[in-house]
Design an enzyme around this catalytic site. Structure first.
Site, PDB file in Angstrom:
ATOM      1  N   HIS A  78      -7.748   9.180  -2.173  1.00  0.00           N
ATOM      2  CA  HIS A  78      -7.192   9.072  -0.817  1.00  0.00           C
ATOM      3  C   HIS A  78      -8.153   9.580   0.276  1.00  0.00           C
ATOM      4  O   HIS A  78      -8.288   8.967   1.336  1.00  0.00           O
ATOM      5  CB  HIS A  78      -5.868   9.836  -0.766  1.00  0.00           C
ATOM      6  CG  HIS A  78      -4.922   9.352   0.285  1.00  0.00           C
ATOM      7  ND1 HIS A  78      -3.558   9.325   0.107  1.00  0.00           N
ATOM      8  CD2 HIS A  78      -5.127   8.887   1.535  1.00  0.00           C
ATOM      9  CE1 HIS A  78      -2.977   8.849   1.201  1.00  0.00           C
ATOM     10  NE2 HIS A  78      -3.910   8.580   2.082  1.00  0.00           N
ATOM     11  N   ASP A  85       0.842  -1.190   0.000  1.00  0.00           N
ATOM     12  CA  ASP A  85       0.000   0.000   0.000  1.00  0.00           C
ATOM     13  C   ASP A  85       0.880   1.244   0.000  1.00  0.00           C
ATOM     14  O   ASP A  85       1.634   1.476   0.946  1.00  0.00           O
ATOM     15  CB  ASP A  85      -0.881  -0.010   1.254  1.00  0.00           C
ATOM     16  CG  ASP A  85      -1.844   1.163   1.293  1.00  0.00           C
ATOM     17  OD1 ASP A  85      -2.877   1.098   0.589  1.00  0.00           O
ATOM     18  OD2 ASP A  85      -1.558   2.163   1.987  1.00  0.00           O
TER      19      ASP A  85
HETATM   20  N1  LIG Z   1      -5.918   5.611   3.477  1.00  0.00           N
HETATM   21  C1  LIG Z   1      -5.487   6.370   4.448  1.00  0.00           C
HETATM   22  O1  LIG Z   1      -5.931   7.493   4.647  1.00  0.00           O
HETATM   23  C2  LIG Z   1      -4.396   5.852   5.337  1.00  0.00           C
HETATM   24  C3  LIG Z   1      -4.084   6.542   6.513  1.00  0.00           C
HETATM   25  C4  LIG Z   1      -3.077   6.027   7.338  1.00  0.00           C
HETATM   26  C5  LIG Z   1      -2.411   4.874   6.971  1.00  0.00           C
HETATM   27  N2  LIG Z   1      -2.712   4.229   5.796  1.00  0.00           N
HETATM   28  C6  LIG Z   1      -1.996   3.001   5.373  1.00  0.00           C
HETATM   29  O2  LIG Z   1      -2.140   2.022   6.380  1.00  0.00           O
HETATM   30  C7  LIG Z   1      -0.851   1.579   6.798  1.00  0.00           C
HETATM   31  C8  LIG Z   1      -0.889   1.109   8.242  1.00  0.00           C
HETATM   32  O3  LIG Z   1      -1.418   2.089   9.108  1.00  0.00           O
HETATM   33  P1  LIG Z   1      -0.564   2.809  10.228  1.00  0.00           P
HETATM   34  O4  LIG Z   1       0.856   2.833   9.794  1.00  0.00           O
HETATM   35  O5  LIG Z   1      -1.240   4.070  10.552  1.00  0.00           O
HETATM   36  O6  LIG Z   1      -0.727   1.918  11.515  1.00  0.00           O
HETATM   37  P2  LIG Z   1      -0.575   0.414  12.036  1.00  0.00           P
HETATM   38  O7  LIG Z   1      -0.228  -0.513  10.930  1.00  0.00           O
HETATM   39  O8  LIG Z   1      -1.788   0.182  12.840  1.00  0.00           O
HETATM   40  O9  LIG Z   1       0.633   0.532  13.056  1.00  0.00           O
HETATM   41  C9  LIG Z   1       1.949   0.690  12.647  1.00  0.00           C
HETATM   42  C10 LIG Z   1       2.827   0.762  13.893  1.00  0.00           C
HETATM   43  O10 LIG Z   1       2.725  -0.453  14.624  1.00  0.00           O
HETATM   44  C11 LIG Z   1       4.017  -1.044  14.807  1.00  0.00           C
HETATM   45  N3  LIG Z   1       3.854  -2.496  14.666  1.00  0.00           N
HETATM   46  C12 LIG Z   1       3.553  -3.199  13.548  1.00  0.00           C
HETATM   47  N4  LIG Z   1       3.433  -4.508  13.812  1.00  0.00           N
HETATM   48  C13 LIG Z   1       3.662  -4.661  15.142  1.00  0.00           C
HETATM   49  C14 LIG Z   1       3.679  -5.772  16.008  1.00  0.00           C
HETATM   50  N5  LIG Z   1       3.443  -7.013  15.567  1.00  0.00           N
HETATM   51  N6  LIG Z   1       3.976  -5.551  17.321  1.00  0.00           N
HETATM   52  C15 LIG Z   1       4.223  -4.308  17.778  1.00  0.00           C
HETATM   53  N7  LIG Z   1       4.206  -3.200  17.001  1.00  0.00           N
HETATM   54  C16 LIG Z   1       3.925  -3.379  15.682  1.00  0.00           C
HETATM   55  C17 LIG Z   1       4.883  -0.441  13.715  1.00  0.00           C
HETATM   56  O11 LIG Z   1       6.221  -0.365  14.145  1.00  0.00           O
HETATM   57  P3  LIG Z   1       7.440  -1.172  13.420  1.00  0.00           P
HETATM   58  O12 LIG Z   1       7.499  -0.731  11.996  1.00  0.00           O
HETATM   59  O13 LIG Z   1       8.625  -0.757  14.213  1.00  0.00           O
HETATM   60  O14 LIG Z   1       7.116  -2.637  13.562  1.00  0.00           O
HETATM   61  C18 LIG Z   1       4.292   0.963  13.581  1.00  0.00           C
HETATM   62  O15 LIG Z   1       4.817   1.824  14.564  1.00  0.00           O
HETATM   63  C19 LIG Z   1       0.038   2.785   6.519  1.00  0.00           C
HETATM   64  O16 LIG Z   1       1.407   2.445   6.468  1.00  0.00           O
HETATM   65  C20 LIG Z   1      -0.509   3.227   5.189  1.00  0.00           C
HETATM   66  O17 LIG Z   1      -0.010   2.408   4.138  1.00  0.00           O
HETATM   67  C21 LIG Z   1      -3.703   4.704   4.989  1.00  0.00           C
END
Ligand SMILES: NC(=O)c1ccc[n+]([C@@H]2O[C@H](COP(=O)([O-])OP(=O)(O)OC[C@H]3O[C@@H](n4cnc5c(N)ncnc54)[C@H](OP(=O)(O)O)[C@@H]3O)[C@@H](O)[C@H]2O)c1
Ligand SMILES: *[C@@H]1O[C@H](CO)[C@@H](O)[C@H](O)[C@H]1NC(C)=O
Ligand SMILES: *[C@@H]1O[C@H](CO)[C@@H](O)[C@H](O)[C@H]1NC(C)=O
Ligand SMILES: CC(=O)N[C@H]1CO[C@H](CO)[C@@H](O)[C@@H]1O
Length: 318
Positions: free
Chosen positions: A119, A51
């Site tokens: 988006h 993504d």
């Molecule tokens: N469409 C939209 O508007 C929108 C908005 C926000 C995000 N997104 C997409 O969604 C993706 C994911 O969302 P997000 O990044 O906000 O949040 P998330 O995936 O809920 O959380 C990511 C965080 O959790 C940690 N993490 C991941 N796996 C883990 C585990 N097994 N144990 C402990 N910590 C863990 C990661 O750290 P580490 O990397 O250090 O493991 C990072 O700090 C984004 O990267 C993006 O591609 C889309």
């Protein structure tokens, strides 16, 4: 190493999408070189869905990682990976969609994306740079015209499926009633602490697949919170099942029929987040999770202003 096999969902476009995708949004991003290497590792571990978005700054590295994985023989064809990118708000205008997608494809070094999303249901002044904006920069959004331009991208074969992100029921209805192609996906914030029940029911009824961003609540990310990863109910279930809280949250999401876009750039956590396909939650565990108190971790208030098209969060998310 044997790559983990990820389950797939068939979208209303007829295309298949892996139920777990790797997120690539973070701030600050690692260097291009480091990010390419992380993404190649992810392909080796078994991730087949990535993504990205024009605004993330990760498209070029993702494209290079795919080329490298092909060179290394980790994948044999480009069509073994499912690539999602998104139209940023500065280009949410009928005339700007195709040029934006062409820029994205050039950065990715690909001939098509598997999924292209609007988006946000928001248009920003075109001179806004990155995330540097306020409610004053939000201008009226032509939802029908912009969707029509998305349909044109699909017809040109540049986006195999098209969809939206952060759209509520009212805005989805407008597209369903006025468009000719229904959105394949609505990617929204969704996790055990923000379950999106009404929107989930609506999408299911209309055949729109829901995908969860911030499935772990955006743990330790500046736009996120600890409401998921430090939730006592999830903690208790994780202990009892010898799983991690992240695995319980992701498994719960899958069992809703929702896919998850989870970001980890750590090899062990990337692996852990894929180890959710060979076990399930019990009805009792699901019931406990369904009772978790709800709070929206991230509310996008910078798109709201008293003079703009969205005067409240309710209007933005309706
Ligand atoms: N469409 C939209 O508007 C929108 C908005 C926000 C995000 N997104 C997409 O969604 C993706 C994911 O969302 P997000 O990044 O906000 O949040 P998330 O995936 O809920 O959380 C990511 C965080 O959790 C940690 N993490 C991941 N796996 C883990 C585990 N097994 N144990 C402990 N910590 C863990 C990661 O750290 P580490 O990397 O250090 O493991 C990072 O700090 C984004 O990267 C993006 O591609 C889309
Ligand atoms: C953000 O935008 C404001 C107003 O347009 C401008 O004054 C400021 O220099 C910008 N900041 C950055 C970091 O680009
Ligand atoms: C708990 O899970 C870990 C990691 O999957 C595994 O190595 C360990 O053997 C499990 N322990 C029990 C008691 O099942
Ligand atoms: C041209 C057309 O079909 N317009 C419809 C678009 O959707 C709105 C909201 O659902 C309807 O009110 C319009 O009639």
């Amino acid at each position: 190493m044997e790559a983990k096999k990820v389950y797939e969902v068939t979208l209303n476009s007829g295309k298949k999408m892996p139920m777990i995708g790797l997120g690539t949004a973070t701030a600050p991003l690692p260097s291009n070189e480091a990010l390419i290497s992380i993404l190649v590792d992810a392909i080796e571990i078994g991730y087949r869905h990535f993504d990205t978005a024009a605004v993330y700054g990760s498209e070029e590295s993702l494209g290079k990682a795919i080329s490298k994985a092909l060179e290394l023989g980790l994948i044999k064809n480009r069509d073994e990976v499912f690539i999602t990118s998104k139209l940023w708000c500065t280009h949410a205008h009928p005339n700007l969609v195709l040029p934006a997608l062409k820029t994205t494809l050039k950065k990715l070094g690909l001939e098509y994306v598997d999924l292209y999303l609007i988006h946000w249901p928001v248009r920003l002044r075109q001179d806004v740079v990155g995330f540097n904006y306020t409610g004053e920069d939000v201008i009226p959004f032509d939802i029908k015209g912009t969707w029509k331009a998305m349909e044109d991208c699909n017809k040109l074969g540049l986006a195999k499926s098209i969809g939206v992100s952060n759209f509520g029921i009212k805005k989805l209805s407008l597209i369903l009633e006025n468009g000719t192609i229904p959105p394949a996906v609505n990617q929204v914030q969704l996790n055990p602490s923000w379950q999106q029940g009404k929107l989930k029911d609506f999408c299911k009824q209309k055949g729109i697949h829901m995908s969860a961003w911030s499935p772990l609540g955006g743990y330790k990310v500046f736009w996120g919170s600890n409401v998921v990863m430090e939730n006592p109910i999830l903690h208790e279930i994780a202990e009892a099942r010898n799983k991690t809280i992240a695995q319980i949250a992701l498994r719960w999401i899958l069992e809703q029929g929702t896919s998850a876009i989870v970001k980890s750039f750590n090899k062990e956590r990337m692996k852990q987040n894929l180890e959710i396909f060979d076990w399930e939650l019990s009805q009792e565990e699901l019931d406990k999770i369904n009772k978790i108190p709800q709070c929206i971790p991230y509310n996008a208030e910078m798109f709201v202003s008293k003079n703009g098209p969205y005067k409240s969060l309710e209007e933005l998310f309706e």
